[in-house]
Design a protein around this motif. Sequence first.
Motif, PDB file in Angstrom:
ATOM      1  N   LEU A 301       4.281  57.933  20.006  1.00 44.88           N
ATOM      2  CA  LEU A 301       3.157  58.086  20.946  1.00 44.88           C
ATOM      3  C   LEU A 301       2.169  59.141  20.443  1.00 44.88           C
ATOM      4  O   LEU A 301       1.116  59.343  21.035  1.00 44.88           O
ATOM      5  N   TYR A 302       2.576  59.820  19.350  1.00 49.97           N
ATOM      6  CA  TYR A 302       1.793  60.986  18.914  1.00 49.97           C
ATOM      7  C   TYR A 302       1.327  60.848  17.472  1.00 49.97           C
ATOM      8  O   TYR A 302       1.974  60.201  16.653  1.00 49.97           O
ATOM      9  N   LYS A 303       0.218  61.536  17.173  1.00 50.99           N
ATOM     10  CA  LYS A 303      -0.241  61.640  15.791  1.00 50.99           C
ATOM     11  C   LYS A 303       0.700  62.607  15.051  1.00 50.99           C
ATOM     12  O   LYS A 303       1.445  63.332  15.705  1.00 50.99           O
ATOM     13  N   GLU A 304       0.585  62.641  13.729  1.00 53.34           N
ATOM     14  CA  GLU A 304       1.455  63.576  12.994  1.00 53.34           C
ATOM     15  C   GLU A 304       0.860  64.975  12.992  1.00 53.34           C
ATOM     16  O   GLU A 304      -0.342  65.135  12.753  1.00 53.34           O
ATOM     17  N   PHE A 305       1.671  65.956  13.265  1.00 54.18           N
ATOM     18  CA  PHE A 305       1.188  67.340  13.184  1.00 54.18           C
ATOM     19  C   PHE A 305       2.360  68.288  12.960  1.00 54.18           C
ATOM     20  O   PHE A 305       3.517  67.939  13.201  1.00 54.18           O
ATOM     21  N   THR A 306       2.020  69.469  12.456  1.00 55.99           N
ATOM     22  CA  THR A 306       3.077  70.472  12.264  1.00 55.99           C
ATOM     23  C   THR A 306       3.056  71.436  13.450  1.00 55.99           C
ATOM     24  O   THR A 306       2.070  71.503  14.203  1.00 55.99           O
ATOM     25  N   TRP A 307       4.116  72.194  13.569  1.00 53.54           N
ATOM     26  CA  TRP A 307       4.164  73.212  14.632  1.00 53.54           C
ATOM     27  C   TRP A 307       3.019  74.205  14.467  1.00 53.54           C
ATOM     28  O   TRP A 307       2.390  74.631  15.441  1.00 53.54           O
ATOM     29  N   CYS A 308       2.696  74.546  13.220  1.00 58.97           N
ATOM     30  CA  CYS A 308       1.613  75.500  12.971  1.00 58.97           C
ATOM     31  C   CYS A 308       0.291  74.937  13.517  1.00 58.97           C
ATOM     32  O   CYS A 308      -0.475  75.657  14.178  1.00 58.97           O
ATOM     33  N   GLU A 309       0.050  73.654  13.277  1.00 56.34           N
ATOM     34  CA  GLU A 309      -1.210  73.047  13.758  1.00 56.34           C
ATOM     35  C   GLU A 309      -1.242  73.033  15.285  1.00 56.34           C
ATOM     36  O   GLU A 309      -2.267  73.326  15.904  1.00 56.34           O
ATOM     37  N   TYR A 310      -0.111  72.714  15.880  1.00 50.96           N
ATOM     38  CA  TYR A 310      -0.083  72.660  17.344  1.00 50.96           C
ATOM     39  C   TYR A 310      -0.271  74.058  17.942  1.00 50.96           C
ATOM     40  O   TYR A 310      -1.029  74.262  18.895  1.00 50.96           O
ATOM     41  N   LYS A 311       0.397  75.017  17.323  1.00 52.32           N
ATOM     42  CA  LYS A 311       0.315  76.387  17.828  1.00 52.32           C
ATOM     43  C   LYS A 311      -1.129  76.903  17.776  1.00 52.32           C
ATOM     44  O   LYS A 311      -1.621  77.527  18.719  1.00 52.32           O
ATOM     45  N   LYS A 312      -1.811  76.595  16.662  1.00 55.46           N
ATOM     46  CA  LYS A 312      -3.217  77.018  16.531  1.00 55.46           C
ATOM     47  C   LYS A 312      -4.058  76.398  17.647  1.00 55.46           C
ATOM     48  O   LYS A 312      -4.899  77.058  18.255  1.00 55.46           O
ATOM     49  N   ALA A 313      -3.817  75.120  17.919  1.00 54.72           N
ATOM     50  CA  ALA A 313      -4.585  74.443  18.973  1.00 54.72           C
ATOM     51  C   ALA A 313      -4.284  75.070  20.333  1.00 54.72           C
ATOM     52  O   ALA A 313      -5.179  75.250  21.168  1.00 54.72           O
ATOM     53  N   VAL A 314      -3.023  75.434  20.553  1.00 50.37           N
ATOM     54  CA  VAL A 314      -2.633  76.042  21.834  1.00 50.37           C
ATOM     55  C   VAL A 314      -3.345  77.383  22.014  1.00 50.37           C
ATOM     56  O   VAL A 314      -3.852  77.697  23.097  1.00 50.37           O
ATOM     57  N   TYR A 315      -3.404  78.170  20.945  1.00 51.44           N
ATOM     58  CA  TYR A 315      -4.059  79.480  21.062  1.00 51.44           C
ATOM     59  C   TYR A 315      -5.539  79.363  21.421  1.00 51.44           C
ATOM     60  O   TYR A 315      -6.126  80.267  21.979  1.00 51.44           O
ATOM     61  N   LYS A 316      -6.125  78.212  21.065  1.00 47.10           N
ATOM     62  CA  LYS A 316      -7.565  78.042  21.365  1.00 47.10           C
ATOM     63  C   LYS A 316      -7.790  77.454  22.750  1.00 47.10           C
ATOM     64  O   LYS A 316      -8.925  77.252  23.158  1.00 47.10           O
ATOM     65  N   SER A 317      -6.725  77.125  23.466  1.00 46.51           N
ATOM     66  CA  SER A 317      -6.887  76.398  24.733  1.00 46.51           C
ATOM     67  C   SER A 317      -6.658  77.316  25.937  1.00 46.51           C
ATOM     68  O   SER A 317      -6.225  78.458  25.791  1.00 46.51           O
ATOM     69  N   ARG A 318      -6.960  76.786  27.117  1.00 44.19           N
ATOM     70  CA  ARG A 318      -6.642  77.497  28.361  1.00 44.19           C
ATOM     71  C   ARG A 318      -5.236  77.071  28.777  1.00 44.19           C
ATOM     72  O   ARG A 318      -4.771  75.981  28.438  1.00 44.19           O
ATOM     73  N   LEU A 319      -4.602  77.934  29.602  1.00 44.11           N
ATOM     74  CA  LEU A 319      -3.226  77.652  30.024  1.00 44.11           C
ATOM     75  C   LEU A 319      -3.070  76.268  30.637  1.00 44.11           C
ATOM     76  O   LEU A 319      -2.122  75.555  30.360  1.00 44.11           O
ATOM     77  N   SER A 320      -4.022  75.892  31.496  1.00 42.45           N
ATOM     78  CA  SER A 320      -3.825  74.664  32.271  1.00 42.45           C
ATOM     79  C   SER A 320      -4.307  73.412  31.539  1.00 42.45           C
ATOM     80  O   SER A 320      -4.183  72.312  32.060  1.00 42.45           O
ATOM     81  N   ASP A 321      -4.858  73.587  30.322  1.00 41.42           N
ATOM     82  CA  ASP A 321      -5.293  72.398  29.574  1.00 41.42           C
ATOM     83  C   ASP A 321      -4.096  71.501  29.269  1.00 41.42           C
ATOM     84  O   ASP A 321      -2.980  71.999  29.057  1.00 41.42           O
ATOM     85  N   TYR A 322      -4.358  70.213  29.193  1.00 43.58           N
ATOM     86  CA  TYR A 322      -3.305  69.293  28.762  1.00 43.58           C
ATOM     87  C   TYR A 322      -3.323  69.331  27.238  1.00 43.58           C
ATOM     88  O   TYR A 322      -4.067  68.615  26.579  1.00 43.58           O
ATOM     89  N   ARG A 323      -2.502  70.208  26.683  1.00 49.41           N
ATOM     90  CA  ARG A 323      -2.656  70.559  25.275  1.00 49.41           C
ATOM     91  C   ARG A 323      -2.124  69.512  24.312  1.00 49.41           C
ATOM     92  O   ARG A 323      -2.504  69.481  23.151  1.00 49.41           O
ATOM     93  N   LEU A 324      -1.268  68.634  24.817  1.00 50.29           N
ATOM     94  CA  LEU A 324      -0.779  67.563  23.939  1.00 50.29           C
ATOM     95  C   LEU A 324      -1.804  66.425  23.819  1.00 50.29           C
ATOM     96  O   LEU A 324      -1.707  65.600  22.912  1.00 50.29           O
TER      97      LEU A 324
END
Length: 330
Positions: A301-324
């Motif tokens: 259901l998901y594109k390919e990504f590493t934990w590092c890429e996801y973590k970077k995206a999370v740091y740029k987001s707001r808490l309540s964003d649907y980060r996935l």
Amino acid sequence: MVVLSQPALNQLSHIKTCKPTNLVSEIPVIDLSDPQAKTLIVKACEEFGFFKVVNHGVPLEFMTKLETEALTFFKLPQSEKDRAGPPDPFGYGSKRIGTNGDVGWIEYLLLNTNPDVISPKSLSIFQENPVIFRSAVNNYISAVKNLCFELLELMADGLGIQPRNVLSKLLRDEKSDSCFRLNHYPPCPELQALSGRNLIGFGEHTDPQMISVLRSNNTSGLQICLKDGTWVSVPPDYTSFFINVGDSLQVMTNGRFRSVKHRVMADTMKSRVSMIYFGGPPLNEKIAPLPSLMRKEEESLYKEFTWCEYKKAVYKSRLSDYRLGPFEKC
Ligand code: AKG
């Protein structure tokens, strides 16, 4: 009493509209001595993404000792606590959560659990009160890590996948990117009375890692969001652990496990202390559905990504964003 410097009321978040929250008795409780535990854990992860663990084997003394040490730290004068901050992201923080405008009625200490990359600020906390605080943190974290490994192995057993360490090895890895957070929510009688609404301690979010192991004192405040969108209060239990499925585990199970949305409401009268171990994989680990779990012709259901890429995206987001969201295949 510890008082956080008073922010303007409009800087803090409140719950404006909300269905009445129930104290649920049906939050799954897993007894680790139960031979059915692996099956019940999988069911809880699918249905709630959340469960409580009893008979977990972590000595109560480790929990209460660390709670006492944490309170000793949080009772220090603000200027001393500030020497361990601002968070980078590790260290002491107050009210601001992350760097994107989220605020809550909270102060916290975020620590890295990998000793070789412990941040200088985290070290300064230990230097204040070196032996006792450090040993309380170490004893607690090593016991909780073992519990976490056991839970991930029971999940693999319950899912019927091999090897049984397919998940736990990511956290056992010396490069595991895990962290540990001590949260303190002081009571907030005046603010609540002024606003007449429920004050948010920690805004709604899902945890980005694989799994979070939470323990709190006996003050309520934690709420989880059920599948139907209803928020329910989790009755506190200082002797037990509460487990959250995180976003990464949701992806690794191709959406079979549910990453649980949760939040914390501040209490008018009592302070809440919580301690959470966030188990994350190594930074370069690919976060993808486990091949052994995929049915014939099932697609990710998901594109390919590493934990590092996801973590970077999370740091740029707001808490309540649907980060996935951005990582889902259309
Ligand atoms: C977090 O630190 O990510 C939390 O969700 C806090 C939960 C709590 O304090 O009970």
